[in-house]
Design a protein around this motif. Structure first.
Motif, PDB file in Angstrom:
ATOM      1  N   TYR A 298      23.428  67.173  79.025  1.00 25.87           N
ATOM      2  CA  TYR A 298      23.554  66.209  77.925  1.00 25.87           C
ATOM      3  C   TYR A 298      24.295  64.954  78.382  1.00 25.87           C
ATOM      4  O   TYR A 298      23.953  63.837  77.975  1.00 25.87           O
ATOM      5  CB  TYR A 298      24.278  66.847  76.738  1.00 25.87           C
ATOM      6  N   GLN A 376      20.322  63.102  69.409  1.00 27.60           N
ATOM      7  CA  GLN A 376      20.046  64.513  69.636  1.00 27.60           C
ATOM      8  C   GLN A 376      18.591  64.871  69.350  1.00 27.60           C
ATOM      9  O   GLN A 376      18.056  65.805  69.948  1.00 27.60           O
ATOM     10  CB  GLN A 376      21.006  65.377  68.819  1.00 27.60           C
ATOM     11  N   ARG A 380      16.625  66.880  72.180  1.00 23.74           N
ATOM     12  CA  ARG A 380      16.076  68.210  71.917  1.00 23.74           C
ATOM     13  C   ARG A 380      14.556  68.282  72.090  1.00 23.74           C
ATOM     14  O   ARG A 380      13.963  69.351  71.990  1.00 23.74           O
ATOM     15  CB  ARG A 380      16.449  68.638  70.496  1.00 23.74           C
TER      16      ARG A 380
END
Length: 426
Positions: A298, A376, A380
């Motif tokens: 991340y 995110q 994802r």
């Protein structure tokens, strides 16, 4: 060893149907969400990462080194190994040499070999962190920062020699990393060491061809554990400014203290037009030099968010140079590099999915939750079908790692080179 393109296509054909199903599903989803899938694939296809010549063999620690066998023992074999990586991934289109580990004996032959693999020569790297054979003076107490002028001049001349080698190969940049520093309080005068380094770098900069860049690397510790002369990005940035317009900071992801906000450093340097390049790796504790994306995927994605923003909004910053700088202690080096290339492309692809306009609007409205969701949602998303399609269109393998094993590349390298071959410079 060279990989036959027909064998890659043979393996791709076996994997094509499941890939097509996944790609069609993702492509339709992204199109409905307003993304230009063709443009993303084109950007992924153009994104090339240099492979360092020293990373093609097994790494090690001060306690020991365990070979994976079939290592490249010559520069020619190293170029062949990068050719294998590039044939499979279509992402490793450059090699970065470290001098004096990889001085060509026949420059034209080496250039022709690289061209045959569709590989160019990236930045050349100097070495003043260890004493060289037949050197008149030792770098035990520093090189460019040394108290003795003769030692500094020797280190400067080495860098000038490296520039000459790179110039013959078509390189356009020099990377300088210094191990200079001290292990105990009082050992060095900080100001004198920094001034000597600044003066030495200016001498090197003056020797650069007009179309070259100077990349100044930094590192907080190791091999010296009390102080390092160029210990952080600020010091590198300052030295680059002192040298001139063609000197830049180089960011190595492992060269930071734990939990450093690297993406903020990236943003600052790009805004100032001084981010020259990147050395990709990953770490848990310090400069661990392990597979890219294996520990902090991340964080890598957040860094690429700033890189993508900077490349679109900071014309004052040149297009950065990309290179992997990792050590393969227990993995097959080529497999490790394939994994790193995949992780880099994946982080880049996810960053390309961020809706920067919506993110900017959420920031202006102080909608912190929305800002997080935008990032995110992109992170994802499983972008691997995009990477596969980019490789397929470029003639690479849908699954480079599986194809590498299917072709038994390491077994063939061991058969050709033997179990006891050792990569030079490690």
């Amino acid at each position: 060893m060279r990989i036959d393109k027909e064998r890659i296509q043979e393996k791709n054909q076996k994997d094509l149907k499941p890939h097509q199903e996944k790609f069609d599903f993702l492509s339709n989803y992204l199109l409905k969400d307003g993304h230009d899938v063709v443009e993303i694939i084109n950007k992924l296809s153009k994104f090339q990462v240099a492979i360092p010549s020293w990373a093609l063999g097994a790494g090690g620690t001060r306690f020991g080194r365990f070979s994976f066998h079939g290592e490249p023992s010559t520069l020619e074999q190293k170029i062949d190994d990068v050719g294998i990586l590039h044939a499979l991934t279509q992402t490793a289109g450059a090699i970065s040499l470290h001098i004096p580990w990889d001085v060509p004996k026949d420059y034209e032959a080496i250039k022709q070999l690289a061209t045959s693999h569709n590989i160019v020569f990236d930045a050349v790297n100097s070495n003043t962190f260890q004493d060289q054979k037949n050197a008149k003076a030792s770098y035990r107490f520093g090189s460019l920062s040394n108290r003795e002028k003769a030692i500094r001049e020797q280190a400067v001349q080495h860098n000038i020699d490296v520039i000459d080698i790179g110039n013959k190969l078509g390189s356009k940049s020099l990377t300088v990393w210094l191990a200079d520093g001290s292990n105990f309080p009082g050992q060095n005068n900080f100001q004198n060491a920094l001034q000597n380094t600044q003066d030495s770098l200016k001498d090197i900069y003056r020797a650069l061809p007009e179309d070259w860049k100077l990349f100044i690397e930094y590192k907080p510790y190791e091999p010296n554990f009390y102080s390092t002369v160029i210990q952080d990005w600020g010091t590198s940035f300052m030295l680059a400014n002192e040298c001139g317009d063609r000197a830049y900071t180089l960011v190595d992801l492992g060269h930071h203290l734990p939990n450093t906000n690297i993406e903020q450093i990236v943003a600052t340097l790009m805004m100032k037009g001084k981010l020259g390049g990147f050395h990709f790796n990953d770490s848990k504790y310090g400069d661990d030099d392990i597979t890219v994306g294996s520990i902090k995927p991340y964080a890598l994605f957040l860094i690429f968010n700033e890189l993508v923003y900077g490349m679109n909004n900071n014309p004052q910053n040149p297009y950065p140079a990309w290179m992997i700088d990792a050590s393969h202690n227990i993995k097959d080096p080529l497999e490790d590099l394939i994994q790193s290339l995949e992780a880099i492309q994946e982080a880049y692809a996810k960053a390309l999915l961020i809706d920067q306009d919506q993110l900017r609007l959420a920031q202006l409205e102080n909608d912190v939750v929305r800002c997080q969701e935008i990032l995110q949602n992109a992170y994802r998303t499983d972008v691997r079908p995009l990477l596969q399609e980019a490789r397929r269109k470029s003639g690479g393998a849908l699954s480079p790692l599986n194809t590498y094993r299917w072709l038994k590349v390491r077994e063939n390298l061991i058969q050709a080179r033997g179990k006891n071959s050792v990569a030079s410079g490690l």
